[in-house]
Motif scaffolding. Structure first.
Motif, PDB file in Angstrom:
ATOM      1  N   LEU A 150       0.811  -1.206   0.000  1.00  0.00           N
ATOM      2  CA  LEU A 150       0.000   0.000   0.000  1.00  0.00           C
ATOM      3  C   LEU A 150       0.848   1.261   0.000  1.00  0.00           C
ATOM      4  CD1 LEU A 150      -2.924   1.087   0.187  1.00  0.00           C
ATOM      5  CD2 LEU A 150      -2.664   1.049   2.662  1.00  0.00           C
ATOM      6  N   GLN A 151       1.904   1.285   0.803  1.00  0.00           N
ATOM      7  CA  GLN A 151       2.724   2.486   0.900  1.00  0.00           C
ATOM      8  C   GLN A 151       3.557   2.685  -0.364  1.00  0.00           C
ATOM      9  OE1 GLN A 151       2.952  -0.306   2.686  1.00  0.00           O
ATOM     10  NE2 GLN A 151       4.927  -0.574   3.642  1.00  0.00           N
ATOM     11  N   GLY A 152       3.941   3.928  -0.580  1.00  0.00           N
ATOM     12  CA  GLY A 152       4.668   4.264  -1.797  1.00  0.00           C
ATOM     13  C   GLY A 152       3.713   4.769  -2.856  1.00  0.00           C
TER      14      GLY A 152
ATOM     15  N   VAL B  51      -6.873  -4.356   5.119  1.00  0.00           N
ATOM     16  CA  VAL B  51      -5.632  -4.455   4.353  1.00  0.00           C
ATOM     17  C   VAL B  51      -4.499  -4.576   5.366  1.00  0.00           C
ATOM     18  CG1 VAL B  51      -5.330  -1.941   4.137  1.00  0.00           C
ATOM     19  CG2 VAL B  51      -4.196  -3.459   2.526  1.00  0.00           C
ATOM     20  N   ASN B  52      -3.586  -5.495   5.123  1.00  0.00           N
ATOM     21  CA  ASN B  52      -2.449  -5.708   6.015  1.00  0.00           C
ATOM     22  C   ASN B  52      -1.187  -5.145   5.381  1.00  0.00           C
ATOM     23  OD1 ASN B  52      -3.973  -7.223   7.919  1.00  0.00           O
ATOM     24  ND2 ASN B  52      -3.827  -8.993   6.585  1.00  0.00           N
ATOM     25  N   GLY B  53      -0.240  -4.774   6.223  1.00  0.00           N
ATOM     26  CA  GLY B  53       1.038  -4.269   5.723  1.00  0.00           C
ATOM     27  C   GLY B  53       2.178  -4.668   6.630  1.00  0.00           C
ATOM     28  N   GLY B  54       3.388  -4.499   6.140  1.00  0.00           N
ATOM     29  CA  GLY B  54       4.582  -4.827   6.914  1.00  0.00           C
ATOM     30  C   GLY B  54       4.590  -6.280   7.328  1.00  0.00           C
ATOM     31  N   ALA B  55       4.876  -6.520   8.594  1.00  0.00           N
ATOM     32  CA  ALA B  55       4.969  -7.891   9.111  1.00  0.00           C
ATOM     33  C   ALA B  55       3.626  -8.623   9.045  1.00  0.00           C
ATOM     34  CB  ALA B  55       5.471  -7.867  10.549  1.00  0.00           C
ATOM     35  N   TYR B  56       2.514  -7.887   8.912  1.00  0.00           N
ATOM     36  CA  TYR B  56       1.191  -8.507   8.852  1.00  0.00           C
ATOM     37  C   TYR B  56       0.780  -8.893   7.430  1.00  0.00           C
ATOM     38  CZ  TYR B  56       0.836  -6.890  13.625  1.00  0.00           C
ATOM     39  OH  TYR B  56       1.064  -6.669  14.947  1.00  0.00           O
ATOM     40  N   GLN B  57       1.566  -8.507   6.454  1.00  0.00           N
ATOM     41  CA  GLN B  57       1.250  -8.842   5.057  1.00  0.00           C
ATOM     42  C   GLN B  57       2.001 -10.109   4.685  1.00  0.00           C
ATOM     43  OE1 GLN B  57       1.994  -5.696   2.246  1.00  0.00           O
ATOM     44  NE2 GLN B  57       1.343  -6.917   0.510  1.00  0.00           N
ATOM     45  N   ASP B  58       1.280 -11.225   4.637  1.00  0.00           N
ATOM     46  CA  ASP B  58       1.907 -12.525   4.385  1.00  0.00           C
ATOM     47  C   ASP B  58       2.397 -12.702   2.961  1.00  0.00           C
ATOM     48  OD1 ASP B  58       1.557 -13.403   6.971  1.00  0.00           O
ATOM     49  OD2 ASP B  58      -0.325 -14.433   6.551  1.00  0.00           O
ATOM     50  N   VAL B  59       1.660 -12.195   1.999  1.00  0.00           N
ATOM     51  CA  VAL B  59       2.001 -12.358   0.580  1.00  0.00           C
ATOM     52  C   VAL B  59       2.293 -10.975   0.012  1.00  0.00           C
ATOM     53  CG1 VAL B  59       1.170 -13.168  -1.658  1.00  0.00           C
ATOM     54  CG2 VAL B  59       0.535 -14.398   0.415  1.00  0.00           C
TER      55      VAL B  59
ATOM     56  N   PHE C 189      -6.868  -6.920  -0.309  1.00  0.00           N
ATOM     57  CA  PHE C 189      -7.805  -6.555   0.736  1.00  0.00           C
ATOM     58  C   PHE C 189      -8.609  -7.791   1.111  1.00  0.00           C
ATOM     59  CE2 PHE C 189      -6.593  -2.876  -1.563  1.00  0.00           C
ATOM     60  CZ  PHE C 189      -6.632  -1.833  -0.667  1.00  0.00           C
ATOM     61  N   HIS C 190      -8.902  -7.934   2.401  1.00  0.00           N
ATOM     62  CA  HIS C 190      -9.697  -9.045   2.907  1.00  0.00           C
ATOM     63  C   HIS C 190     -11.094  -8.541   3.213  1.00  0.00           C
ATOM     64  CE1 HIS C 190      -6.114 -11.633   3.874  1.00  0.00           C
ATOM     65  NE2 HIS C 190      -5.540 -10.440   3.847  1.00  0.00           N
TER      66      HIS C 190
END
Length: 121
Positions: free
Chosen positions: A65-67, A100-108, A113-114
């Protein structure tokens, strides 16, 4: 089998392979699709953690998401529209979340979005 594929998808090589497949040949993904179009792809999570667990991926594929990424506003609107259509299709209006997950929480390493309902199982 599905859990083994998910474990692979969580690796760097697996994330790269998924980005390539979703970008170039999404029909090769072994998933149950709800929507597929030029801006989003939505399908049931292959290893769900919730009673209803749907993944929505903005297209073209980006890693996070970032960037900055091209057409981010249009793609995010497409994700929200897809979520709204799915909520109506599946009659989820009594309660749902879009996460939406990011960083260490983003598995793939594919921005996704879930759309979920109910408690984590």
């Amino acid at each position: 089998m599905k859990t083994a594929l998910l474990r692979f998808a969580r690796t760097a090589a697996g994330g790269l392979l998924i980005r390539l497949i979703v970008s170039n040949a999404p029909a090769l993904l072994p998933v149950r699709r709800l929507q597929a179009g030029p801006d989003v792809m939505a399908f049931y999570h292959p290893v769900p953690s919730y009673p209803v667990h749907i993944l929505i991926i903005p297209l073209p594929v980006v890693q996070r998401l970032q960037g900055t990424w091209p057409d981010s506003g249009r793609l995010l609107v497409s994700v929200l529209r897809a979520a709204g259509v799915i909520v109506e299709q599946l009659d989820l209006e009594s309660g749902w979340q879009l996460v939406v997950n990011g960083g260490a929480y983003q598995d793939v390493a594919v921005l996704h979005f879930h759309l979920i309902t109910g408690n984590n199982i």
